[in-house]
Design an enzyme around this catalytic site. Sequence first.
Site, PDB file in Angstrom:
ATOM      1  N   LYS A  27      33.499  27.179  88.340  1.00  0.00           N
ATOM      2  CA  LYS A  27      31.992  27.902  88.735  1.00  0.00           C
ATOM      3  C   LYS A  27      31.042  27.009  89.236  1.00  0.00           C
ATOM      4  O   LYS A  27      30.945  25.833  89.015  1.00  0.00           O
ATOM      5  CB  LYS A  27      31.670  28.672  87.526  1.00  0.00           C
ATOM      6  N   ARG A  51      41.003  37.957  80.499  1.00  0.00           N
ATOM      7  CA  ARG A  51      42.112  38.903  80.407  1.00  0.00           C
ATOM      8  C   ARG A  51      43.242  38.149  80.065  1.00  0.00           C
ATOM      9  O   ARG A  51      44.157  38.861  79.311  1.00  0.00           O
ATOM     10  CB  ARG A  51      42.178  39.541  81.834  1.00  0.00           C
TER      11      ARG A  51
HETATM   12  N1  BES Z   1      32.990  35.264  81.900  1.00  0.00           N
HETATM   13  C1  BES Z   1      33.243  35.479  83.222  1.00  0.00           C
HETATM   14  C2  BES Z   1      32.558  36.888  83.677  1.00  0.00           C
HETATM   15  C3  BES Z   1      30.821  36.864  83.668  1.00  0.00           C
HETATM   16  C4  BES Z   1      30.408  36.673  84.873  1.00  0.00           C
HETATM   17  C5  BES Z   1      30.412  37.206  82.483  1.00  0.00           C
HETATM   18  C6  BES Z   1      28.800  36.776  84.715  1.00  0.00           C
HETATM   19  C7  BES Z   1      29.044  37.209  82.289  1.00  0.00           C
HETATM   20  C8  BES Z   1      28.236  37.034  83.414  1.00  0.00           C
HETATM   21  C9  BES Z   1      34.673  35.963  83.797  1.00  0.00           C
HETATM   22  O1  BES Z   1      35.592  34.906  83.022  1.00  0.00           O
HETATM   23  C10 BES Z   1      34.933  35.358  85.093  1.00  0.00           C
HETATM   24  O2  BES Z   1      34.592  34.232  85.394  1.00  0.00           O
HETATM   25  N2  BES Z   1      35.272  36.431  86.092  1.00  0.00           N
HETATM   26  C11 BES Z   1      35.458  36.396  87.272  1.00  0.00           C
HETATM   27  C12 BES Z   1      36.730  37.179  87.658  1.00  0.00           C
HETATM   28  C13 BES Z   1      37.191  36.961  89.005  1.00  0.00           C
HETATM   29  C14 BES Z   1      37.731  35.407  88.823  1.00  0.00           C
HETATM   30  C15 BES Z   1      38.441  37.680  89.153  1.00  0.00           C
HETATM   31  C16 BES Z   1      34.248  36.898  87.869  1.00  0.00           C
HETATM   32  O3  BES Z   1      33.816  38.010  87.408  1.00  0.00           O
HETATM   33  O4  BES Z   1      33.750  36.181  89.087  1.00  0.00           O
HETATM   34 MN    MN Z   2      35.958  32.971  84.013  1.00  0.00          MN
END
Ligand code: BES
Ligand code: MN
Length: 501
Positions: free
Chosen positions: A275, A349
């Site tokens: 990230k 997931r």
């Molecule tokens: N934990 C994150 C989702 C999240 C984002 C929670 C902002 C709280 C605030 C999750 O694991 C994630 O990174 N999801 C990705 C999925 C994508 C790579 C398909 C996302 O939402 O960008």
């Molecule tokens: Mn994530």
Amino acid sequence: MKFQSTHKRGENWASDVVVLPLCVSDLGKSPLLKRLDRALKGNITKTFHQEKFKGKWGETKLIATHGALRTRYFWFVGCGPEKDFRCDYLRRAGGHVARLARQHQFQKVAWLPLQRKDWGKTIADDCQAITEGILLGSYEFSRYKKSKNPLHLSEVRFMEIPKGVRDLAQKIRLGCVVAESVTLARDLVNTPAKDMTPHQLGLEAKKALKGISVRLYSKKDLKRFKMGAYLAVAQGSTQPPTMVHMQYRPASRSQGTIVLVGKGVTFDSGGISLKPPTSMETMKDDMAGSAAVIGAMKAIAQIKPPVTVHGIVPATENMPSGSAIKPGDVVRAMNGKTIEILNTDAEGRLTLADALVFGQRFKPDVVIDVATLTGACVIALGEKCAGLMTPDKSLSDRLLQSAEKCGEKMWPLPLLEEYKEEIESPIADVKNNGGRWAGTITAGLFLKEFVNPKIPWAHIDIAGPSWTDKENDLGPRGGTGSMVATLVHFVTHYSQSLGSS
Ligand code: BES
Ligand code: MN
Ligand code: ZN
């Protein structure tokens, strides 16, 4: 904090403040207000008039009694037009008053009833909501602060309560139980990932859940269960994964089995699909789903509903390292399905897939998972609203109703079969990333692949409401304890709702 109720008059107790909630139509009409106004020689009406207090929702007015009465202040809380009134307004008013009490170092608060239509029937629920609000509004996370801001508020009295109100003491007690469980969830979320490691999360569950069985599973156990998806997420971290299994059983014959699964990523760096720095700042919150489940189990252990409840938390970190999973890797989940991992940041997931399969071992009548799963859900519904996905209409209705009762915002999103092709992989049974569009729904569809279609299942995405960047009436910046109250309401009304549906 002590909560009591009495039929006695509010102004005759030596409290710091008497709170009176008012709907717009109460001004100039409420007998309670008229009496207090007479006691202050018309000062209340005069102040309302001069400062244009109309009783709108969000409006408040503090008026000093200057020694004319035993209480020091009156605090009037606007609750809007009666037709728009929601019980949650009182919860928020409770929080607001708690924050004011801290600021003014108040110790004793008297609370007078909102005398809306048929208030005798709603007063117990009103007092529960106020109790929750006061305790949540008093919340602070000071574990890492040298100078702590002490709470002086120690006594709340619900006053001028008519005699013979049913369930009042019980509902007030329930308000305390719910608020304490929400507080636990907030503490778990707010504790930095350095201290709230996967194993520590398991230890905290053990510590908080006295009297119910809590079992921790190690990496070796997870291998034995063939949880290839969950293990894949954990393999990049030096912190070993821990799966928490909490189990509540009623003393009498059980009327059903509910499985609650909570995402427990104690820190989500994204892994190799790292990230950007600012997106990582609040990623200690990525175990908020597990905090909701652990919090709910704490309340359930105290309320003792007639159903069996399993809480399952697949705790792990998601870290980049030489041993981390790589985009393109294929892993096999506990149910034998293979997953092509295209984005290591879609890790939640993967952990939930195995936890959901594990949870179905207990022959549940219903399975609910709660997870900070997708940023897309925050885009779709904002920071205050959870997304609900389920193929089961009656389960959807029951969950939405529980959320509404608890003042938690939740909105349904469709699990459209049309989008299933987005998670089809050319080389595995599914892939973990559905592309740019409808990311919340494709994540839900991914989870659906791991649930027996005959078992009623719901997925709640709390990426938005699990965390607040701004303080509000019900608490400071940080973890909110989202969905604890809703899960507790759902579980404790479960056997009743079966009868009515
Ligand atoms: N934990 C994150 C989702 C999240 C984002 C929670 C902002 C709280 C605030 C999750 O694991 C994630 O990174 N999801 C990705 C999925 C994508 C790579 C398909 C996302 O939402 O960008
Ligand atoms: Mn994530
Ligand atoms: Zn995550």
